[in-house]
Write a protein that holds these residues in place. Structure first.
Motif, short mmCIF file in Angstrom:
data_model
loop_
_atom_site.label_atom_id
_atom_site.label_comp_id
_atom_site.label_asym_id
_atom_site.label_seq_id
_atom_site.Cartn_x
_atom_site.Cartn_y
_atom_site.Cartn_z
N ALA A 311 -0.91 -5.94 -5.62
CA ALA A 311 -1.50 -4.77 -6.29
C ALA A 311 -2.07 -5.12 -7.67
N ALA A 312 -2.07 -6.41 -8.03
CA ALA A 312 -2.44 -6.79 -9.41
C ALA A 312 -3.83 -6.28 -9.81
N GLY A 313 -4.81 -6.45 -8.91
CA GLY A 313 -6.18 -6.05 -9.23
C GLY A 313 -6.27 -4.55 -9.49
N TYR A 314 -5.52 -3.77 -8.72
CA TYR A 314 -5.57 -2.31 -8.89
C TYR A 314 -4.92 -1.92 -10.22
N LEU A 315 -3.79 -2.56 -10.53
CA LEU A 315 -3.12 -2.25 -11.81
C LEU A 315 -4.00 -2.65 -12.98
N ALA A 316 -4.69 -3.79 -12.83
CA ALA A 316 -5.59 -4.23 -13.90
C ALA A 316 -6.72 -3.22 -14.09
N SER A 317 -7.22 -2.66 -12.99
CA SER A 317 -8.27 -1.63 -13.08
C SER A 317 -7.74 -0.38 -13.78
N ALA A 318 -6.51 0.02 -13.42
CA ALA A 318 -5.93 1.22 -14.05
C ALA A 318 -5.79 0.99 -15.56
N LYS A 370 -12.09 3.09 -11.56
CA LYS A 370 -11.44 4.21 -10.83
C LYS A 370 -11.73 4.10 -9.33
N LEU A 371 -12.94 3.69 -8.98
CA LEU A 371 -13.25 3.50 -7.55
C LEU A 371 -12.31 2.47 -6.94
N ASN A 372 -12.09 1.37 -7.68
CA ASN A 372 -11.19 0.31 -7.20
C ASN A 372 -9.77 0.83 -7.04
N LEU A 373 -9.35 1.60 -8.04
CA LEU A 373 -7.99 2.17 -8.04
C LEU A 373 -7.80 3.11 -6.84
N PHE A 374 -8.78 3.99 -6.61
CA PHE A 374 -8.66 4.94 -5.50
C PHE A 374 -8.69 4.21 -4.16
N GLY A 376 -7.41 1.34 -3.65
CA GLY A 376 -6.03 0.84 -3.50
C GLY A 376 -5.10 1.94 -3.01
N LEU A 377 -5.26 3.13 -3.58
CA LEU A 377 -4.37 4.24 -3.20
C LEU A 377 -4.63 4.68 -1.75
N VAL A 378 -5.92 4.79 -1.40
CA VAL A 378 -6.26 5.29 -0.06
C VAL A 378 -5.90 4.26 1.01
N ARG A 383 0.93 1.69 -4.52
CA ARG A 383 1.77 2.88 -4.31
C ARG A 383 1.66 3.80 -5.52
N ARG A 384 1.83 5.11 -5.30
CA ARG A 384 1.68 6.07 -6.40
C ARG A 384 2.73 5.89 -7.48
N ASP A 385 3.92 5.38 -7.14
CA ASP A 385 4.98 5.21 -8.15
C ASP A 385 4.80 3.87 -8.84
#
Ligand SMILES: Cc1cc2nc3c(=O)[nH]c(=O)nc-3n(C[C@H](O)[C@H](O)[C@H](O)COP(=O)(O)OP(=O)(O)OC[C@H]3O[C@@H](n4cnc5c(N)ncnc54)[C@H](O)[C@@H]3O)c2cc1C
Length: 385
Positions: A311-318, A370-374, A376-378, A383-385
């Motif tokens: 999940a590193a890339g998504y966390l970096a985007s957030a 945000k597109l990258n983050l979403f 990851g979520l979708v 994970r949301r937590d």
């Protein structure tokens, strides 16, 4: 709550002390980006000339409290970047050194390429660049038009890049180009800027001016085959994949620039607005809390990158999306503490607000993060937590 270990805390203290030297130079560099040439002996600039050079190529690292620091770890880099950006993000980005391209050379270079690149960087203060963005291809960089065509025993690079930091003062850099259609057709090459056909023209900018953004023209630049990065890797691990991996590693650092700029604005208000009223005090307290929360998110993302978490890339985007937003909000809020003439009366705050706008575009805009983050979520990668 993430706590730093003793080693990283020692480095944080050192970076904070070094950053004091940058503050008085911030406005000078903003007025004249070439002022960096007069300040190459500043401690932080000297450190940056070697930051990210791996131990096998750097016999003389910074040593603090008996610990050696090479700047190869993401957490170490974000802790440093926040402190340095409180001093001045412009100076940090104007400095010579391998940082952006070094991370890619480390990930994609073979042994001969690493030796060539790092020995050049270690010879003298050397600016480097990383060219992905094109005049019509910013957020959609994968659709790039620059081509790399085989020609006998070498390749020919043809096209244009835009908004490339430090390219006009660089000796070395990395250029992304296309060998065939599709994301697997993207390749990265090492470039010596003395090659015929390479030109870089500075652009007029209003934020992070020290970085000296440039327009690069690649007019049939000859590239020896051994300068093509990732030839020893699988096709799926070259090109765009490597750009994305490299940017994931660098993104927490860009978030830390945003945090540093926001903190500089916050500290400026604390130092200069001596008698804030109750509502102003509440706003400042809230900003202080948001800085602490953002720092935790950036550290979390940096640790995920260092640990190769999926999940590193998504966390970096957030972290990047939140940091660039907070940098803009904090600098505008800080100006608000000084009334309608604040931009004229407080040139440093005016500069911080312009720099914050620059952070929004570096390494992908807030919308793209945000597109990258979403995604990851979708798709379940985050994970949301
Ligand atoms: C200070 C600074 C340093 C930089 N350094 C470098 C560098 O060293 N190397 C390099 O290669 N590049 C660099 N860049 C370029 C940077 O990566 C690009 O500016 C960025 O990718 C955005 O591209 P663009 O400017 O073409 O904007 P565009 O992609 O045209 O975006 C314009 C607006 O449209 C929005 N947008 C675009 N696509 C979408 C979408 N699909 N959904 C929703 N909104 C969208 C964006 O969020 C933005 O608000 C730098 C830029 C700056 C400002």
């Amino acid at each position: 709550m993430i706590e730093l270990d003793d080693r990283t805390r020692a480095f944080q203290r050192q970076a904070r002390a070094w950053a004091q030297e940058l503050k008085p130079l911030a406005l000078e560099l903003d007025q004249d980006p070439d002022a960096i040439h007069r300040h190459l002996d500043v401690a932080i600039v000297s450190y940056l000339t070697r930051m990210t050079v791996p131990p096998e190529f750097n016999p003389d690292p910074v040593v603090i409290d008996g610990h050696r620091f090479y700047g190869t770890g993401t957490l170490e880099r974000v802790v440093f970047a926040e402190e340095a950006a409180v001093g001045d993000a412009g100076m940090l980005l104007a400095s010579p050194g391998p940082v952006m391209s070094g991370v890619l050379v480390d990930a994609m270079g073979d042994e001969r390429q690493k030796k060539w690149f790092y020995s050049r960087v270690m010879e003298k203060p050397t600016w480097t660049f990383f060219a992905l963005t094109e005049p019509d291809r910013g957020s959609d960089a994968a659709a790039m038009d620059t081509t790399l065509t085989p020609d006998g025993d070498h390749f020919v690079l043809r096209g244009a890049k835009r908004y490339i930091g430090n390219a006009a003062r660089a000796d070395l850099g990395i250029v992304f180009a296309r060998t065939r259609p599709g994301p697997l057709g993207v390749t990265a090459v090492l470039i010596d800027t003395s090659a015929a056909g390479f030109t870089a023209e500075p652009l007029e900018t209003i934020g992070l001016r020290g970085l000296r953004l440039t327009a690069v023209t690649l007019d049939d630049v000859r590239v020896p085959a051994e300068q093509v990065l990732g030839r020893h890797l699988r096709a799926t691990q070259r090109g765009m994949w490597s750009a994305v991996q490299g940017l994931n590693r660098l993104r927490p650092g860009v978030a830390a620039f945003g945090l540093g700029i926001a903190r500089a604005a916050y500290e400026y208000v604390l130092d200069n607005r001596r008698t804030p009223n109750t509502s102003e005090r509440h706003r400042l307290d809230r900003l202080g809390l948001r800085l602490t929360e953002l720092r935790q998110l950036i550290w979390r993302a940096a640790i995920a990158v260092d640990d190769n978490e999926p999940a590193a890339g998504y966390l970096a985007s957030a972290a990047k999306a939140r940091a660039s937003r907070l940098a803009e909000e904090a600098t505008l809020e800080a100006l608000g503490h000084f009334g309608p003439g604040a931009r004229l009366d407080h040139p440093l705050l005016d500069k911080l607000a312009r720099d914050a706008r620059g952070v929004e575009f570096m390494e992908g805009t807030g919308n793209i993060q945000k597109l990258n983050l979403f995604t990851g979520l979708v798709q379940g990668g985050l994970r949301r937590d």
